[in-house]
Design a protein around this motif. Sequence first.
Motif, PDB file in Angstrom:
ATOM      1  N   PRO A 160       0.810  -1.228   0.000  1.00  0.00           N
ATOM      2  CA  PRO A 160       0.000   0.000   0.000  1.00  0.00           C
ATOM      3  C   PRO A 160       0.843   1.279   0.000  1.00  0.00           C
ATOM      4  O   PRO A 160       0.473   2.263  -0.640  1.00  0.00           O
ATOM      5  CB  PRO A 160      -0.817  -0.091   1.288  1.00  0.00           C
ATOM      6  CG  PRO A 160      -0.798  -1.516   1.681  1.00  0.00           C
ATOM      7  CD  PRO A 160       0.472  -2.077   1.148  1.00  0.00           C
ATOM      8  N   ILE A 161       1.967   1.250   0.707  1.00  0.00           N
ATOM      9  CA  ILE A 161       2.841   2.435   0.707  1.00  0.00           C
ATOM     10  C   ILE A 161       3.377   2.668  -0.701  1.00  0.00           C
ATOM     11  O   ILE A 161       3.392   3.805  -1.194  1.00  0.00           O
ATOM     12  CB  ILE A 161       3.986   2.281   1.731  1.00  0.00           C
ATOM     13  CG1 ILE A 161       3.429   2.309   3.159  1.00  0.00           C
ATOM     14  CG2 ILE A 161       5.019   3.388   1.559  1.00  0.00           C
ATOM     15  CD1 ILE A 161       4.452   2.033   4.232  1.00  0.00           C
ATOM     16  N   GLY A 162       3.809   1.598  -1.357  1.00  0.00           N
ATOM     17  CA  GLY A 162       4.277   1.722  -2.740  1.00  0.00           C
ATOM     18  C   GLY A 162       3.179   2.219  -3.671  1.00  0.00           C
ATOM     19  O   GLY A 162       3.420   3.039  -4.558  1.00  0.00           O
ATOM     20  N   TRP A 163       1.971   1.727  -3.464  1.00  0.00           N
ATOM     21  CA  TRP A 163       0.839   2.167  -4.283  1.00  0.00           C
ATOM     22  C   TRP A 163       0.541   3.652  -4.057  1.00  0.00           C
ATOM     23  O   TRP A 163       0.272   4.388  -4.999  1.00  0.00           O
ATOM     24  CB  TRP A 163      -0.389   1.317  -3.936  1.00  0.00           C
ATOM     25  CG  TRP A 163      -1.633   1.735  -4.655  1.00  0.00           C
ATOM     26  CD1 TRP A 163      -1.935   1.533  -5.970  1.00  0.00           C
ATOM     27  CD2 TRP A 163      -2.730   2.445  -4.090  1.00  0.00           C
ATOM     28  NE1 TRP A 163      -3.146   2.062  -6.260  1.00  0.00           N
ATOM     29  CE2 TRP A 163      -3.672   2.636  -5.116  1.00  0.00           C
ATOM     30  CE3 TRP A 163      -3.017   2.927  -2.831  1.00  0.00           C
ATOM     31  CZ2 TRP A 163      -4.866   3.296  -4.907  1.00  0.00           C
ATOM     32  CZ3 TRP A 163      -4.212   3.577  -2.625  1.00  0.00           C
ATOM     33  CH2 TRP A 163      -5.122   3.752  -3.659  1.00  0.00           C
ATOM     34  N   LEU A 164       0.623   4.088  -2.790  1.00  0.00           N
ATOM     35  CA  LEU A 164       0.366   5.495  -2.480  1.00  0.00           C
ATOM     36  C   LEU A 164       1.380   6.437  -3.126  1.00  0.00           C
ATOM     37  O   LEU A 164       1.049   7.561  -3.467  1.00  0.00           O
ATOM     38  CB  LEU A 164       0.354   5.713  -0.966  1.00  0.00           C
ATOM     39  CG  LEU A 164      -0.867   5.187  -0.222  1.00  0.00           C
ATOM     40  CD1 LEU A 164      -0.666   5.326   1.286  1.00  0.00           C
ATOM     41  CD2 LEU A 164      -2.120   5.951  -0.647  1.00  0.00           C
ATOM     42  N   ILE A 165       2.615   5.980  -3.268  1.00  0.00           N
ATOM     43  CA  ILE A 165       3.639   6.860  -3.857  1.00  0.00           C
ATOM     44  C   ILE A 165       3.837   6.592  -5.346  1.00  0.00           C
ATOM     45  O   ILE A 165       4.840   6.969  -5.923  1.00  0.00           O
ATOM     46  CB  ILE A 165       4.972   6.765  -3.099  1.00  0.00           C
ATOM     47  CG1 ILE A 165       5.563   5.365  -3.170  1.00  0.00           C
ATOM     48  CG2 ILE A 165       4.837   7.236  -1.690  1.00  0.00           C
ATOM     49  CD1 ILE A 165       6.973   5.277  -2.619  1.00  0.00           C
ATOM     50  N   GLY A 183       2.858   3.413  -7.238  1.00  0.00           N
ATOM     51  CA  GLY A 183       3.057   2.050  -7.724  1.00  0.00           C
ATOM     52  C   GLY A 183       4.482   1.557  -7.650  1.00  0.00           C
ATOM     53  O   GLY A 183       4.887   0.699  -8.431  1.00  0.00           O
ATOM     54  N   VAL A 184       5.254   2.083  -6.735  1.00  0.00           N
ATOM     55  CA  VAL A 184       6.653   1.677  -6.603  1.00  0.00           C
ATOM     56  C   VAL A 184       6.737   0.447  -5.710  1.00  0.00           C
ATOM     57  O   VAL A 184       6.113   0.380  -4.652  1.00  0.00           O
ATOM     58  CB  VAL A 184       7.485   2.826  -5.985  1.00  0.00           C
ATOM     59  CG1 VAL A 184       8.920   2.392  -5.762  1.00  0.00           C
ATOM     60  CG2 VAL A 184       7.424   4.055  -6.858  1.00  0.00           C
ATOM     61  N   ASP A 185       7.516  -0.554  -6.145  1.00  0.00           N
ATOM     62  CA  ASP A 185       7.810  -1.712  -5.311  1.00  0.00           C
ATOM     63  C   ASP A 185       9.164  -1.461  -4.661  1.00  0.00           C
ATOM     64  O   ASP A 185      10.175  -1.353  -5.342  1.00  0.00           O
ATOM     65  CB  ASP A 185       7.836  -2.985  -6.151  1.00  0.00           C
ATOM     66  CG  ASP A 185       8.032  -4.234  -5.310  1.00  0.00           C
ATOM     67  OD1 ASP A 185       8.002  -4.129  -4.067  1.00  0.00           O
ATOM     68  OD2 ASP A 185       8.216  -5.318  -5.898  1.00  0.00           O
ATOM     69  N   PHE A 186       9.177  -1.351  -3.354  1.00  0.00           N
ATOM     70  CA  PHE A 186      10.401  -0.983  -2.658  1.00  0.00           C
ATOM     71  C   PHE A 186      11.538  -1.975  -2.888  1.00  0.00           C
ATOM     72  O   PHE A 186      12.698  -1.590  -2.894  1.00  0.00           O
ATOM     73  CB  PHE A 186      10.134  -0.830  -1.150  1.00  0.00           C
ATOM     74  CG  PHE A 186       9.546   0.497  -0.795  1.00  0.00           C
ATOM     75  CD1 PHE A 186      10.363   1.550  -0.441  1.00  0.00           C
ATOM     76  CD2 PHE A 186       8.184   0.699  -0.828  1.00  0.00           C
ATOM     77  CE1 PHE A 186       9.838   2.779  -0.116  1.00  0.00           C
ATOM     78  CE2 PHE A 186       7.640   1.920  -0.504  1.00  0.00           C
ATOM     79  CZ  PHE A 186       8.462   2.971  -0.152  1.00  0.00           C
ATOM     80  N   LYS A 187      11.206  -3.246  -3.061  1.00  0.00           N
ATOM     81  CA  LYS A 187      12.260  -4.244  -3.261  1.00  0.00           C
ATOM     82  C   LYS A 187      13.056  -3.966  -4.531  1.00  0.00           C
ATOM     83  O   LYS A 187      14.223  -4.318  -4.614  1.00  0.00           O
ATOM     84  CB  LYS A 187      11.655  -5.653  -3.355  1.00  0.00           C
ATOM     85  CG  LYS A 187      11.096  -6.179  -2.073  1.00  0.00           C
ATOM     86  CD  LYS A 187      10.581  -7.586  -2.286  1.00  0.00           C
ATOM     87  CE  LYS A 187       9.172  -7.662  -1.742  1.00  0.00           C
ATOM     88  NZ  LYS A 187       8.496  -8.908  -2.021  1.00  0.00           N
ATOM     89  N   ASP A 188      12.403  -3.334  -5.495  1.00  0.00           N
ATOM     90  CA  ASP A 188      13.048  -3.108  -6.795  1.00  0.00           C
ATOM     91  C   ASP A 188      13.798  -1.779  -6.871  1.00  0.00           C
ATOM     92  O   ASP A 188      14.456  -1.516  -7.878  1.00  0.00           O
ATOM     93  CB  ASP A 188      12.005  -3.169  -7.913  1.00  0.00           C
ATOM     94  CG  ASP A 188      11.349  -4.543  -8.000  1.00  0.00           C
ATOM     95  OD1 ASP A 188      11.993  -5.530  -7.589  1.00  0.00           O
ATOM     96  OD2 ASP A 188      10.204  -4.623  -8.468  1.00  0.00           O
ATOM     97  N   LEU A 189      13.705  -0.954  -5.876  1.00  0.00           N
ATOM     98  CA  LEU A 189      14.394   0.339  -5.917  1.00  0.00           C
ATOM     99  C   LEU A 189      15.901   0.121  -5.788  1.00  0.00           C
ATOM    100  O   LEU A 189      16.378  -0.478  -4.831  1.00  0.00           O
ATOM    101  CB  LEU A 189      13.908   1.248  -4.788  1.00  0.00           C
ATOM    102  CG  LEU A 189      12.453   1.712  -4.859  1.00  0.00           C
ATOM    103  CD1 LEU A 189      12.107   2.531  -3.624  1.00  0.00           C
ATOM    104  CD2 LEU A 189      12.192   2.499  -6.125  1.00  0.00           C
ATOM    105  N   ALA A 190      16.636   0.598  -6.790  1.00  0.00           N
ATOM    106  CA  ALA A 190      18.089   0.422  -6.801  1.00  0.00           C
ATOM    107  C   ALA A 190      18.715   1.436  -7.742  1.00  0.00           C
ATOM    108  O   ALA A 190      18.049   1.968  -8.637  1.00  0.00           O
ATOM    109  CB  ALA A 190      18.463  -0.991  -7.222  1.00  0.00           C
ATOM    110  N   ILE A 191      19.972   1.698  -7.526  1.00  0.00           N
ATOM    111  CA  ILE A 191      20.753   2.560  -8.405  1.00  0.00           C
ATOM    112  C   ILE A 191      21.864   1.703  -9.000  1.00  0.00           C
ATOM    113  O   ILE A 191      22.580   1.008  -8.268  1.00  0.00           O
ATOM    114  CB  ILE A 191      21.364   3.737  -7.623  1.00  0.00           C
ATOM    115  CG1 ILE A 191      20.254   4.620  -7.042  1.00  0.00           C
ATOM    116  CG2 ILE A 191      22.290   4.545  -8.510  1.00  0.00           C
ATOM    117  CD1 ILE A 191      20.773   5.708  -6.122  1.00  0.00           C
ATOM    118  N   GLU A 192      21.992   1.779 -10.303  1.00  0.00           N
ATOM    119  CA  GLU A 192      23.056   1.009 -10.975  1.00  0.00           C
ATOM    120  C   GLU A 192      24.358   1.787 -10.869  1.00  0.00           C
ATOM    121  O   GLU A 192      24.463   2.902 -11.364  1.00  0.00           O
ATOM    122  CB  GLU A 192      22.687   0.780 -12.445  1.00  0.00           C
ATOM    123  CG  GLU A 192      23.675  -0.121 -13.154  1.00  0.00           C
ATOM    124  CD  GLU A 192      23.234  -0.441 -14.574  1.00  0.00           C
ATOM    125  OE1 GLU A 192      24.129  -0.502 -15.428  1.00  0.00           O
ATOM    126  OE2 GLU A 192      22.041  -0.616 -14.814  1.00  0.00           O
TER     127      GLU A 192
END
Length: 130
Positions: free
Chosen positions: A44-49, A51-60
């Motif tokens: 729900p937090i990802g949906w509120l911001i 549709g972000v899935d926190f597990k997938d947040l990364a910087i290459e």
Amino acid sequence: MSILKEFREFAVKGNVVDMAVGVIIGGAFGKIVSSLVSDVIMPPIGWLIGGVDFKDLAIEIAPAKEGAEAVMLKYGAFIQNVFDFLIIAIAVFGMVKIINSLKKAPAPEAPAEPTAEEKLLTEIRDLLKK
């Protein structure tokens, strides 16, 4: 044989057994909290911001090369682990508060009846005051 005897005495002490039970329950509790965070709280937090899935947040940091994967800074997993920690800390704090409230304060002891010697000394003191 004395080392084995000492180890047996150590292993069957109440504190060691209690600690082992705590570690086992803590491991199971950690899995429950991780599931709560990743499957119930974070979507729900990802949906509120957006549709972000926190597990997938990364910087290459470095792109993939032949035979090597890309070097990634996975800050989304870190955010999720911070949420895990906070929930576990809050739950443990709550459990400690409940356990402490269940402990009854010891009843104050009634003053002990003075001994015959104390009574005699009190009488002598009172007579000397006169």
